[in-house]
Design a protein around this motif. Structure first.
Motif, short mmCIF file in Angstrom:
data_model
loop_
_atom_site.label_atom_id
_atom_site.label_comp_id
_atom_site.label_asym_id
_atom_site.label_seq_id
_atom_site.Cartn_x
_atom_site.Cartn_y
_atom_site.Cartn_z
N VAL A 43 0.87 -1.18 0.00
CA VAL A 43 0.00 0.00 0.00
C VAL A 43 0.90 1.23 0.00
O VAL A 43 1.86 1.30 0.77
CB VAL A 43 -0.93 0.04 1.23
CG1 VAL A 43 -1.68 1.37 1.31
CG2 VAL A 43 -1.93 -1.11 1.19
N ILE A 44 0.58 2.17 -0.88
CA ILE A 44 1.30 3.44 -0.94
C ILE A 44 0.28 4.53 -0.63
O ILE A 44 -0.73 4.66 -1.32
CB ILE A 44 1.93 3.66 -2.32
CG1 ILE A 44 2.90 2.52 -2.62
CG2 ILE A 44 2.61 5.03 -2.39
CD1 ILE A 44 3.28 2.41 -4.07
N ASP A 45 0.54 5.30 0.45
CA ASP A 45 -0.38 6.35 0.87
C ASP A 45 0.39 7.47 1.53
O ASP A 45 1.25 7.22 2.38
CB ASP A 45 -1.43 5.78 1.84
CG ASP A 45 -2.44 6.81 2.31
OD1 ASP A 45 -2.82 7.69 1.50
OD2 ASP A 45 -2.85 6.74 3.47
N ASP A 46 0.09 8.69 1.14
CA ASP A 46 0.66 9.89 1.78
C ASP A 46 2.19 9.85 1.80
O ASP A 46 2.82 10.20 2.80
CB ASP A 46 0.08 10.05 3.18
CG ASP A 46 0.16 11.48 3.67
OD1 ASP A 46 0.21 12.40 2.84
OD2 ASP A 46 0.16 11.68 4.91
N GLY A 47 2.79 9.36 0.71
CA GLY A 47 4.24 9.32 0.61
C GLY A 47 4.92 8.16 1.31
O GLY A 47 6.13 8.07 1.32
N ASN A 48 4.14 7.28 1.93
CA ASN A 48 4.70 6.12 2.65
C ASN A 48 4.32 4.82 1.95
O ASN A 48 3.25 4.73 1.35
CB ASN A 48 4.18 6.09 4.09
CG ASN A 48 4.64 7.31 4.86
OD1 ASN A 48 5.82 7.56 5.01
ND2 ASN A 48 3.68 8.08 5.35
N THR A 49 5.19 3.82 2.07
CA THR A 49 4.93 2.51 1.50
C THR A 49 4.84 1.50 2.63
O THR A 49 5.70 1.47 3.51
CB THR A 49 6.06 2.11 0.52
OG1 THR A 49 6.11 3.09 -0.52
CG2 THR A 49 5.79 0.73 -0.08
#
Length: 119
Positions: A43-49
């Motif tokens: 999952v990639i969200d808000d610049g984080n993986t």
């Protein structure tokens, strides 16, 4: 002949696994949401993986507790045999107060292999 143009879907024509995830996520039901993901999903969200079920579970728990918001599905498209985009409108107490996000799903073997969330 193959037509590679995106096909607009209605929310009820999204694959069951995506609908299960979206419903559980809205209800803050992490255990059910996790059943939609492959063990090695990303999952990639808000610049984080976030890689793997444990990391995704932590992300789901944090996102449920961090802000209060409403979320509405505004559009759904199938972009190819394994990829779908579900666009959501969010309103809440997060910075900016409103945003439209594209949830880009890649499926494999009937589960979510990758989810990228971005404006």
């Amino acid at each position: 002949m193959h037509d590679n143009r995106p096909r607009t879907s209605t929310p009820d024509t999204l694959p069951e696994v995506i609908s299960r995830y979206l419903t559980a996520h809205r209800a803050h039901d992490t255990a059910t949401a996790l059943t939609a993901f492959a063990r090695e999903a990303t999952v990639i969200d808000d610049g984080n993986t976030y890689e793997g079920i444990e990391a995704i579970g932590g992300w789901l728990d944090r996102s449920a507790a961090e802000f209060t918001y409403t979320i509405y599905l505004t559009d759904a498209q199938q972009t190819d045999a394994t990829r779908y985009i579900a666009t959501h409108h969010l309103e809440g107490n997060f910075p900016g107060g409103t945003i439209d996000l594209r949830y880009q799903f890649t499926l494999r073997d009937g589960l979510i292999e990758r989810l990228a969330i971005e404006p």
